[in-house]
Motif scaffolding. Sequence first.
Motif, PDB file in Angstrom:
ATOM      1  N   ALA A   1      11.766  -3.345   6.939  1.00 17.56           N
ATOM      2  CA  ALA A   1      12.283  -2.430   7.962  1.00 17.56           C
ATOM      3  C   ALA A   1      11.464  -2.445   9.244  1.00 17.56           C
ATOM      4  CB  ALA A   1      12.353  -1.008   7.411  1.00 17.56           C
ATOM      5  N   VAL A   2      10.194  -2.842   9.166  1.00 23.70           N
ATOM      6  CA  VAL A   2       9.355  -2.834  10.376  1.00 23.70           C
ATOM      7  C   VAL A   2       8.841  -4.216  10.765  1.00 23.70           C
ATOM      8  CG1 VAL A   2       8.659  -0.416  10.221  1.00 23.70           C
ATOM      9  CG2 VAL A   2       7.327  -2.156   9.042  1.00 23.70           C
ATOM     10  N   VAL A   3       9.422  -5.263  10.215  1.00 22.19           N
ATOM     11  CA  VAL A   3       9.006  -6.618  10.583  1.00 22.19           C
ATOM     12  C   VAL A   3       9.255  -6.890  12.072  1.00 22.19           C
ATOM     13  CG1 VAL A   3       9.545  -9.081  10.221  1.00 22.19           C
ATOM     14  CG2 VAL A   3       9.138  -7.599   8.285  1.00 22.19           C
ATOM     15  N   TRP A   4      10.224  -6.212  12.666  1.00 22.86           N
ATOM     16  CA  TRP A   4      10.487  -6.369  14.097  1.00 22.86           C
ATOM     17  C   TRP A   4       9.307  -5.883  14.922  1.00 22.86           C
ATOM     18  CZ3 TRP A   4      10.321  -1.985  17.037  1.00 22.86           C
ATOM     19  CH2 TRP A   4      10.419  -0.771  16.355  1.00 22.86           C
ATOM     20  N   LEU A   5       8.522  -4.928  14.386  1.00 19.49           N
ATOM     21  CA  LEU A   5       7.377  -4.382  15.102  1.00 19.49           C
ATOM     22  C   LEU A   5       6.095  -5.119  14.748  1.00 19.49           C
ATOM     23  CD1 LEU A   5       6.230  -2.161  16.957  1.00 19.49           C
ATOM     24  CD2 LEU A   5       5.948  -0.752  14.918  1.00 19.49           C
ATOM     25  N   ILE A   6       5.912  -5.394  13.482  1.00 23.70           N
ATOM     26  CA  ILE A   6       4.715  -6.105  13.009  1.00 23.70           C
ATOM     27  C   ILE A   6       5.176  -7.238  12.111  1.00 23.70           C
ATOM     28  CG2 ILE A   6       2.564  -5.937  11.725  1.00 23.70           C
ATOM     29  CD1 ILE A   6       2.479  -2.972  12.457  1.00 23.70           C
ATOM     30  N   PRO A   7       5.281  -8.457  12.663  1.00 24.72           N
ATOM     31  CA  PRO A   7       5.674  -9.597  11.827  1.00 24.72           C
ATOM     32  C   PRO A   7       4.636  -9.870  10.734  1.00 24.72           C
ATOM     33  CG  PRO A   7       5.840 -10.119  14.171  1.00 24.72           C
ATOM     34  CD  PRO A   7       5.126  -8.809  14.059  1.00 24.72           C
ATOM     35  N   ARG A   8       5.011 -10.639   9.730  1.00 22.90           N
ATOM     36  CA  ARG A   8       4.099 -10.928   8.615  1.00 22.90           C
ATOM     37  C   ARG A   8       2.910 -11.779   9.021  1.00 22.90           C
ATOM     38  NH1 ARG A   8       7.165 -13.447   4.051  1.00 22.90           N
ATOM     39  NH2 ARG A   8       5.162 -13.283   3.048  1.00 22.90           N
ATOM     40  N   TYR A   9       3.025 -12.509  10.120  1.00 25.06           N
ATOM     41  CA  TYR A   9       1.892 -13.313  10.576  1.00 25.06           C
ATOM     42  C   TYR A   9       1.821 -13.250  12.093  1.00 25.06           C
ATOM     43  CZ  TYR A   9       5.656 -16.658  11.249  1.00 25.06           C
ATOM     44  OH  TYR A   9       6.829 -17.252  11.634  1.00 25.06           O
ATOM     45  N   GLY A  10       0.645 -13.548  12.609  1.00 26.50           N
ATOM     46  CA  GLY A  10       0.402 -13.495  14.049  1.00 26.50           C
ATOM     47  C   GLY A  10      -1.084 -13.673  14.295  1.00 26.50           C
ATOM     48  N   VAL A  11      -1.577 -13.076  15.349  1.00 33.37           N
ATOM     49  CA  VAL A  11      -2.995 -13.183  15.688  1.00 33.37           C
ATOM     50  C   VAL A  11      -3.862 -12.592  14.570  1.00 33.37           C
ATOM     51  CG1 VAL A  11      -3.122 -11.026  16.981  1.00 33.37           C
ATOM     52  CG2 VAL A  11      -4.658 -12.885  17.571  1.00 33.37           C
ATOM     53  N   TYR A  12      -3.280 -11.774  13.728  1.00 28.54           N
ATOM     54  CA  TYR A  12      -3.992 -11.084  12.648  1.00 28.54           C
ATOM     55  C   TYR A  12      -3.885 -11.810  11.302  1.00 28.54           C
ATOM     56  CZ  TYR A  12       0.809  -9.545  12.798  1.00 28.54           C
ATOM     57  OH  TYR A  12       2.172  -9.531  12.910  1.00 28.54           O
ATOM     58  N   THR A  13      -3.358 -13.018  11.282  1.00 28.83           N
ATOM     59  CA  THR A  13      -3.134 -13.720  10.012  1.00 28.83           C
ATOM     60  C   THR A  13      -4.420 -13.907   9.222  1.00 28.83           C
ATOM     61  OG1 THR A  13      -1.175 -14.828  10.858  1.00 28.83           O
ATOM     62  CG2 THR A  13      -2.265 -15.862   8.986  1.00 28.83           C
TER      63      THR A  13
ATOM     64  N   LEU B   1     -12.047   0.489  -0.162  1.00 23.39           N
ATOM     65  CA  LEU B   1     -12.379   1.169   1.092  1.00 23.39           C
ATOM     66  C   LEU B   1     -13.062   0.200   2.062  1.00 23.39           C
ATOM     67  CD1 LEU B   1     -12.536   3.858   2.689  1.00 23.39           C
ATOM     68  CD2 LEU B   1     -14.749   4.228   1.597  1.00 23.39           C
ATOM     69  N   ASP B   2     -14.028  -0.576   1.550  1.00 19.72           N
ATOM     70  CA  ASP B   2     -14.721  -1.549   2.403  1.00 19.72           C
ATOM     71  C   ASP B   2     -13.792  -2.686   2.827  1.00 19.72           C
ATOM     72  OD1 ASP B   2     -17.086  -0.132   2.369  1.00 19.72           O
ATOM     73  OD2 ASP B   2     -17.941  -1.261   0.690  1.00 19.72           O
ATOM     74  N   ALA B   3     -12.912  -3.118   1.932  1.00 13.02           N
ATOM     75  CA  ALA B   3     -11.958  -4.173   2.283  1.00 13.02           C
ATOM     76  C   ALA B   3     -11.052  -3.715   3.416  1.00 13.02           C
ATOM     77  CB  ALA B   3     -11.127  -4.564   1.058  1.00 13.02           C
ATOM     78  N   ASP B   4     -10.589  -2.460   3.337  1.00 10.54           N
ATOM     79  CA  ASP B   4      -9.735  -1.919   4.396  1.00 10.54           C
ATOM     80  C   ASP B   4     -10.507  -1.797   5.707  1.00 10.54           C
ATOM     81  OD1 ASP B   4      -7.826  -1.794   2.417  1.00 10.54           O
ATOM     82  OD2 ASP B   4      -7.859   0.398   2.238  1.00 10.54           O
ATOM     83  N   GLY B   5     -11.768  -1.386   5.626  1.00  9.40           N
ATOM     84  CA  GLY B   5     -12.596  -1.283   6.827  1.00  9.40           C
ATOM     85  C   GLY B   5     -12.858  -2.638   7.457  1.00  9.40           C
ATOM     86  N   LEU B   6     -13.142  -3.641   6.618  1.00 10.94           N
ATOM     87  CA  LEU B   6     -13.343  -5.005   7.134  1.00 10.94           C
ATOM     88  C   LEU B   6     -12.062  -5.545   7.753  1.00 10.94           C
ATOM     89  CD1 LEU B   6     -15.607  -6.483   4.338  1.00 10.94           C
ATOM     90  CD2 LEU B   6     -16.167  -6.374   6.773  1.00 10.94           C
ATOM     91  N   PHE B   7     -10.930  -5.187   7.182  1.00 13.73           N
ATOM     92  CA  PHE B   7      -9.633  -5.590   7.733  1.00 13.73           C
ATOM     93  C   PHE B   7      -9.481  -5.043   9.151  1.00 13.73           C
ATOM     94  CE2 PHE B   7      -4.938  -4.594   7.967  1.00 13.73           C
ATOM     95  CZ  PHE B   7      -4.532  -5.902   8.163  1.00 13.73           C
ATOM     96  N   ARG B   8      -9.769  -3.748   9.327  1.00 16.62           N
ATOM     97  CA  ARG B   8      -9.658  -3.144  10.661  1.00 16.62           C
ATOM     98  C   ARG B   8     -10.624  -3.803  11.637  1.00 16.62           C
ATOM     99  NH1 ARG B   8     -10.734   2.758  10.424  1.00 16.62           N
ATOM    100  NH2 ARG B   8     -12.853   2.180  10.890  1.00 16.62           N
ATOM    101  N   ARG B   9     -11.839  -4.089  11.168  1.00 18.25           N
ATOM    102  CA  ARG B   9     -12.827  -4.744  12.022  1.00 18.25           C
ATOM    103  C   ARG B   9     -12.370  -6.152  12.410  1.00 18.25           C
ATOM    104  NH1 ARG B   9     -19.055  -6.005  10.377  1.00 18.25           N
ATOM    105  NH2 ARG B   9     -19.486  -7.359  12.133  1.00 18.25           N
ATOM    106  N   ALA B  10     -11.849  -6.899  11.442  1.00 17.58           N
ATOM    107  CA  ALA B  10     -11.367  -8.261  11.719  1.00 17.58           C
ATOM    108  C   ALA B  10     -10.185  -8.228  12.686  1.00 17.58           C
ATOM    109  CB  ALA B  10     -10.999  -8.970  10.425  1.00 17.58           C
ATOM    110  N   LEU B  11      -9.340  -7.206  12.569  1.00 20.23           N
ATOM    111  CA  LEU B  11      -8.223  -7.054  13.510  1.00 20.23           C
ATOM    112  C   LEU B  11      -8.747  -6.829  14.925  1.00 20.23           C
ATOM    113  CD1 LEU B  11      -5.828  -4.742  11.443  1.00 20.23           C
ATOM    114  CD2 LEU B  11      -5.493  -7.168  11.963  1.00 20.23           C
ATOM    115  N   ARG B  12      -9.761  -5.982  15.056  1.00 21.86           N
ATOM    116  CA  ARG B  12     -10.360  -5.730  16.375  1.00 21.86           C
ATOM    117  C   ARG B  12     -10.951  -7.014  16.939  1.00 21.86           C
ATOM    118  NH1 ARG B  12     -15.487  -4.827  17.329  1.00 21.86           N
ATOM    119  NH2 ARG B  12     -15.909  -4.023  15.256  1.00 21.86           N
ATOM    120  N   GLU B  13     -11.682  -7.752  16.113  1.00 23.93           N
ATOM    121  CA  GLU B  13     -12.311  -9.002  16.556  1.00 23.93           C
ATOM    122  C   GLU B  13     -11.270 -10.057  16.928  1.00 23.93           C
ATOM    123  OE1 GLU B  13     -14.726  -9.757  13.149  1.00 23.93           O
ATOM    124  OE2 GLU B  13     -16.364  -8.482  13.878  1.00 23.93           O
TER     125      GLU B  13
END
Length: 177
Positions: free
Chosen positions: A49-61, A79-91
Amino acid sequence: MGFIGGGPVVEEADARFWIVREPLVYQGDTDRFVVPVGFRTDFASVPRAVVWLIPRYGVYTRAAILHDFLVRSNEVSRLDADGLFRRALREAGVSVPRRWMMWAAVRFASGLTGASAGDVLRFLLVAVLSVSYLAVPVAVVLLALLLFWLVELMFWAGARLARRTAAPPPGPQLQAD
């Protein structure tokens, strides 16, 4: 630090999963994580339902592959995996709204495991903002459809009124054989 090397080299395994064909290396402040060759990933697990907003792949792959690996390998807590995910997205340069929506989605998927009160408040704030972020395009489309329907209704009513005659409408033409 971030990811070392180029983008992930993957090969399609089936309609949903991909296989990593070269090691994917992420260097943190103190830890180094290596996604091994042969690891199966679905990239970002985004509902249809939200693939139009956030595709399955992109700069965050790469961040999505790293998160999949960390969650499945249990090298760190969820918790740490989710935090590292957010950090990797920022980077990776992912925009703030998209980064926080993706983080909120993975935290929700984990059932907010290990979340502090601050994490829960951040999640609720992002969830509320995300819903409004999604609601605006939906409202615009619905408003446009309603407007189109009203214009169409006016033309239909005008055409209906213009066709009024004293004679009854013609019936079907039957041909004799």
